[in-house]
Each structure stands twice: as structure tokens, then as C-alpha cells.
Design an enzyme around this catalytic site. Structure first.
Site, short mmCIF file in Angstrom:
data_model
loop_
_atom_site.label_atom_id
_atom_site.label_comp_id
_atom_site.label_asym_id
_atom_site.label_seq_id
_atom_site.Cartn_x
_atom_site.Cartn_y
_atom_site.Cartn_z
N ASP A 97 11.32 23.79 12.66
CA ASP A 97 12.23 22.72 12.28
C ASP A 97 11.76 21.44 12.99
OD1 ASP A 97 14.71 21.54 11.33
OD2 ASP A 97 15.49 23.58 11.34
N ASP A 197 14.04 17.89 9.11
CA ASP A 197 15.48 17.62 9.15
C ASP A 197 15.80 16.21 8.66
OD1 ASP A 197 18.04 18.78 10.26
OD2 ASP A 197 17.99 16.95 11.45
N GLU A 250 14.48 18.31 4.23
CA GLU A 250 15.91 18.34 3.97
C GLU A 250 16.30 16.92 3.62
OE1 GLU A 250 20.17 19.38 6.08
OE2 GLU A 250 18.74 18.05 7.02
N HIS A 319 22.30 27.28 7.55
CA HIS A 319 23.18 27.30 8.72
C HIS A 319 24.27 26.23 8.68
CE1 HIS A 319 20.27 24.22 9.28
NE2 HIS A 319 20.93 23.74 10.31
N ASP A 320 24.26 25.38 7.66
CA ASP A 320 25.26 24.32 7.55
C ASP A 320 26.29 24.61 6.46
OD1 ASP A 320 23.93 22.76 9.47
OD2 ASP A 320 22.72 21.74 7.94
O1 TEU Z 1 21.86 18.58 8.54
C1 TEU Z 1 22.08 17.38 7.89
C2 TEU Z 1 23.26 17.23 7.02
O2 TEU Z 1 23.44 16.16 6.49
C3 TEU Z 1 24.29 18.22 6.75
O3 TEU Z 1 24.01 19.27 6.02
C4 TEU Z 1 25.18 18.25 7.94
O4 TEU Z 1 24.87 19.28 8.80
C5 TEU Z 1 26.63 18.32 7.70
O5 TEU Z 1 26.98 19.62 7.43
C6 TEU Z 1 27.21 17.40 6.72
O6 TEU Z 1 28.55 17.72 6.56
C7 TEU Z 1 20.82 18.71 9.45
C8 TEU Z 1 20.86 20.06 10.10
O7 TEU Z 1 20.66 21.04 9.14
C9 TEU Z 1 22.16 20.20 10.84
O8 TEU Z 1 22.33 21.47 11.38
C10 TEU Z 1 22.18 19.14 11.92
O9 TEU Z 1 23.41 19.15 12.56
C11 TEU Z 1 21.91 17.76 11.37
O10 TEU Z 1 20.84 17.71 10.45
C12 TEU Z 1 21.54 16.82 12.48
O11 TEU Z 1 20.30 17.14 13.00
#
Ligand code: TEU
Ligand code: CA
Length: 540
Positions: A97, A197, A250, A319-320
Site C-alpha cells: 500500500d 491510496d 484507489e 477494509h473500508d
Molecule cells: O480510503 C479513502 C477513502 O476515501 C474512503 O474509502 C475512506 O476510507 C472513507 O471510508 C470514506 O468514507 C483510503 C484508505 O483505504 C482508508 O483506509 C484510509 O483511511 C484513507 O485512504 C486515508 O489514508
């Protein structure tokens, strides 16, 4: 160099929740090594590892304080080297990542940059306040202001995520040089690429006030700006192109056109992207306002992206996001059938399939009953904000229960023993009580399990060029049925997926390749959540 990343499937590991080997309740790198054989057996060709770098853990590793070191709770650099080596022995590639929109506020660069005269001052985005308040009206991803005042410097710094995650300043060429160095460091170690990310928001083209929005005021100044494209081209030219590796971005709030630009081969930026539009079809504007899942909206969006992009990074979980079987399937009566139907879709769409840990055994959303059980910084921030807005507690909990990122972060359910086999200590996040029913051990040797189905589907895709490389053609996308065809050199497969709890009709001639129900032929009627793939033979 071959496009091996088109042929393999990716398995995402969230290390904190995968497997703990030393009893501290936190998953670790040795825990991953211990389970590599199971991943190999599943058919995994690439692992995407969520961050294991040194980090104070304000956002579970997405706040990095040293990009060239490993967080002690996950192990050591020697463990990491062993993981790369052990995965390599099994022909599994490792993708790291790359979190470069921001660092941790504990990173040495940031600590130094708090001093106005530091050579690192310009690594971050520092500005004086305006009219007694922050420099502009932007809002953050995590339901906070996105400027934090620092007494030591008498100025504010920008953070699009938590205040412990200050944004880097890409107007400073030194920052990009540092990033290149970090990328080379890991590529030298033998990793096979990066999951980048929030990569389409790294360049901020202006810091003026944004148009007022319900979410992310200011975003017009940082979503997919020309400056970001320039950076990505430079990273390709100077780093990525020197290695046999790939980059998946992402990308938040991307449109198909932005996605196309980011993956355009002649520009050479990214190899594929994660888009979010299909994940947003069960919400109103922000994910905290969930609307009822409507399969038609969902599959139409998937089809739109299949048609728009040459190659997609296909995923239903990470994971989100809440768990897919709870969200798009049926976690009760048709738990196994709907999990297998979703698997069929994931493995038969055009693109690289990404499987998130636990998805292959049909893990569900958490069964928590209150805020104290939640760890995620985003959920806690939203709770605080909603409280300020006088939203009643029961309603806040309802919102958070449905959408919290901790839904996907509960520890892996390995077997029926203590703590589901995740740890001998106290797990950092509570384990779902359904582990006695849903766990890896029970599914490993059951030919009818969700995991066995994943294994079968992964093997089918791996040995089949129509499924890997064939074109995508939409036949129909309704609230009950998603039907499409894949075609290569005149050979046509039809995929028919039911999102319905009732029987459905969808006639089709041909030879049945597979179904998630026991049947030898296809008679045109689908059972609830049935998925069939029919080989229609060669085009006449
Ligand atoms: O996520 C970015 C993001 O915009 C989303 O999916 C966010 O986590 C959130 O759920 C919006 O409601 C990435 C990573 O995947 C996430 O785990 C991190 O917290 C974020 O970036 C910051 O690095
Ligand atoms: Ca541990």
C-alpha cells in the site's frame, strides 16, 4: 513484460485482523506467513498488503511515520523480507500500500516542518489563518475540519483525512523525489507493485474557498487535477517502468472519463483503478445515509464501468466497506448461495478480481451493539459530529452500525476454538460471534462451502481465456437479474446472476459450465440467488 496482473487474482490482507502469532491481540507478519499455504491453495497469485509500515496507528497504518520501517506490532523488517521470500517460493507476488497523500503527524518530516525555518517546512501545506479562522472553507473526509492550528508554528496545516494525517505538498519537487526513493526501496526488495491510496487527490491546484457541499467542500480543487496526472507520469517514467510491477490506484469520486485518463496506456499512469460508483448505489450522497440496496442500480453501474474502461479492478469488499454478503446478498437464509453468486460475478467480470480477507468464507458485518466496541477513527468522528448536530443516540448508532469500516475489520475466523483461532490474547477488535458457524476450518474440506466455491471459480478463471480476456457485453441489468456475455475469438459464455429471493426465468441455450446449486443442465429457471455460466459455443 507480460501482463501477469491481468491473469492473477489479488487477495487483500488487512494485517491487524488476519492472524496473531504472539498473543498481543494484533495480527502480524508471521501470521501471514503461517497462512500462505491456504492462500496458495485458494489460487491467490498476488497479495495486496494494507500498510505495515511504522505508524502510530491513528488510522490503522494509513498514517505512516516511517516508510522504510515496519511497525513493531506487525514484526520486523526481517519478517517482511521473509514474507516476500516465502510468498515468492509459492509464486505469490506482493503488492504494498502506497499512502502518499499524507504522512503521520509523527513522521520526522512533519515534526521538523512545524519549525518555520526547517528545510521540511514546505513538505506540507502550511498557511496562516483567515479572519480568525482556518485558511479556507474546505471539509475533510473524516467529518472534521481539514485545517489544524499548530501553536508551535502559529499556522494551520491541511489534512484531508484525520488531523494526525497531514497532507504532503506536491508543489515541492523534493517531496516527489522522496516518494520515488521509497518506491525504489520496496521494489528493490522484490515487491511487485503498489496499491496507491487516494491517488487522484494528491495534487491541490488551489487553496481558495470551495463551493459549499454536503460533503467535501473544496474537492473541485483536488480531484484528478492535471498536476496529479503529471506526477503519475513521472512516477511511471522514473520508477515503475524500471521494474516488472503494476500500480492500481484507489481513486475517489472518479467518473468513467477520469478513470480512462488515469489508465490511458499512452500516458502510462496507472494500470487500473478502484472506482467507487457501484459502492455508492446504496447511499444518499454520503455513506452514512444508507438507502435500500437495489440490485438494478448496483449492476447497471457495474456494467457502465465494464463498458467504459478497457480493464477494471473489480471488487466488492475492502477494509473500508461493509461486507458484501450482508450488503448485496442475504446474510441469513441465502447466506451461502448469495455469497457464491457474488463470487461468480466477481470472477466473471472483465478485469482483475480483488478478494478481501474473509470474503472467501462469507464473513458478515459485525454484530456489535454499541459505540464502545468500535475502534475506527472515522466512525468516532462521525459520531461526535452527529452528536453536535443533536442527532439522537439510537439514530447515530443505526447509521454507524450499517456503514462503519469496522464491519470489514473484525478478525479472521479461522476455526471454532478460542477467539476463532485469531489470537490467544485479547483481540484488538471484537470477533463476530458467528465464528462457530462461519470459519475457515469448517469450509476448507467441505466441497460445498463458500470457500470451495471461490477456489473452483478462481481455478476456472485461471485456466480460461474467455473469462480472463474476453470482451464484456451487457445483455440485461434489472433489479432481479444481471446477465452479460464474455466473448473471445467467437467463443461466447453467458453469465446469469440472480439477486432475487424468488425463482426467476432467463432462458439460454448451451452447455452449463457451472452453477452455485447442484444441477447438471440449465432449464432456464434460476433458484434464489442462483448464478449460472453457460457456454454458448462458437458464434455462427
Ligand atoms: O480510503 C479513502 C477513502 O476515501 C474512503 O474509502 C475512506 O476510507 C472513507 O471510508 C470514506 O468514507 C483510503 C484508505 O483505504 C482508508 O483506509 C484510509 O483511511 C484513507 O485512504 C486515508 O489514508
Ligand atoms: Ca501479534
Amino acid at each position: 513484460m507480460s501482463n501477469w496482473w491481468k491473469e492473477r487474482i489479488v487477495y487483500q490482507i488487512y494485517p491487524r485482523s488476519f492472524a496473531d502469532t504472539n498473543g498481543d491481540g494484533i495480527g502480524d507478519i508471521p501470521g501471514i506467513i503461517a497462512h500462505l499455504d491456504e492462500l496458495k491453495d485458494l489460487g491467490v497469485g498476488i497479495i495486496w498488503l494494507s500498510p505495515v509500515y511504522r505508524s502510530p496507528g491513528a488510522d490503522n497504518g494509513y498514517d505512516i511515520s516511517d516508510y522504510r520501517d515496519i511497525a513493531p506490532e506487525f514484526g520486523t523488517m526481517a519478517d517482511m523480507d521473509a514474507l516476500i521470500q516465502e510468498a515468492g517460493k509459492r509464486d505469490i507476488k506482493l503488492v504494498m500500500d502506497l499512502v502518499i497523500n499524507h504522512t503521520s503527524d509523527q513522521h520526522a518530516w512533519f515534526q521538523s516542518s512545524r519549525d518555520k525555518n526547517s528545510p521540511y517546512r514546505d513538505y506540507y501545506i502550511w498557511r496562516p489563518g483567515k479572519n480568525g479562522g482556518p485558511p479556507n472553507n474546505w471539509t475533510s473526509f473524516f467529518a472534521e475540519d481539514c485545517w489544524e492550528y499548530d501553536k508551535k508554528s502559529g499556522e494551520y496545516y491541511l489534512h484531508l483525512f484525520a488531523k494526525e494525517q497531514p497532507d504532503l505538498n506536491y508543489d515541492n519537487p523534493q517531496v516527489l523525489d522522496e516518494i520515488k526513493g521509497i518506491m525504489r526501496f520496496w521494489l528493490h526488495k522484490g515487491i511487485a507493485g503498489f496499491r496507491c491510496d487516494v491517488i487522484n487527490i494528491i495534487y491541490k491546484s488551489s487553496l481558495e474557498d470551495g463551493k459549499k457541499r454536503l460533503a467535501l467542500t473544496g474537492s473541485e480543487y483536488y480531484i484528478s487535477q492535471p498536476g496529479t496526472h503529471k506526477i503519475l507520469q513521472e512516477l511511471r517514467r522514473d520508477v515503475l517502468s524500471q521494474y516488472d510491477c503494476f500500480a492500481v490506484g484507489e481513486t475517489v469520486f472518479v467518473t468513467p472519463q477520469m478513470g480512462k485518463d488515469l489508465c490511458d496506456k499512452s500516458r502510462g499512469e496507472l494500470d487500473m483503478i478502484f472506482s467507487f460508483e457501484h459502492m455508492e448505489t446504496d447511499q444518499y450522497i454520503v455513506k452514512w445515509f444508507k438507502r435500500r440496496f437495489h440490485a438494478g442500480r448496483f449492476v447497471k453501474t457495474i456494467a457502465k464501468w465494464q463498458q467504459a474502461l478497457e480493464w477494471n479492478a473489480n471488487y466488492l469488499e475492502n477494509h473500508d466497506q461493509p461486507r458484501s454478503v450482508s450488503r448485496f446478498g442475504d446474510a441469513d437464509k441465502y447466506w451461502a448461495h448469495s455469497a457464491k453468486m457474488l463470487c461468480t460475478m466477481l470472477m466473471t467480470l472483465r478485469g482483475t478480481p480483488y478478494v478481501y480477507q474473509g470474503q472467501e468464507i462469507g464473513m458478515t458485518n459485525f454484530d456489535y451493539t454499541n459505540m464502545e466496541q468500535i475502534q475506527d477513527v472515522e466512525s468516532h468522528n462521525v459520531n461526535k459530529l452527529a452528536k453536535k448536530l443533536h442527532i439522537p443516540a439510537f439514530y447515530r448508532w443505526r447509521m454507524i452500525k450499517k456503514s462503519s469500516r469496522d464491519n470489514a475489520r473484525t478478525p479472521m475466523q479461522w476455526h471454532t476454538g478460542k477467539n476463532a483461532g485469531f489470537t490467544t490474547g485479547k483481540p484488538w477488535l471484537a470477533i463476530n460471534h458467528n465464528y462457530t458457524r462461519i470459519n475457515m476450518a469448517a469450509q476448507m474440506n467441505d466441497p460445498d462451502s463458500v470457500r470451495s466455491f471461490y477456489k473452483t471459480m478462481i481455478a476456472l478463471r485461471a485456466g480460461n481465456d474467455v473469462l480472463k480476456l474476453g470482451s464484456f457485453r451487457l445483455i440485461s441489468a434489472t433489479r432481479r437479474l444481471f446477465i452479460y456475455e464474455r466473448e473471445l475469438d467467437g467463443r461466447i459464455y453467458r453469465v446469469i446472476l440472480s439477486f432475487s429471493k424468488k425463482a426467476c426465468k432467463a432462458p439460454c441455450d448451451g452447455i452449463l459450465l457451472l452453477s452455485n446449486y447442484p444441477r447438471d443442465t440449465y432449464d432456464g429457471t434460476l433458484s434464489p440467488y442462483e448464478a449460472v455460466v453457460v457456454d454458448k459455443g462458437d458464434r455462427q
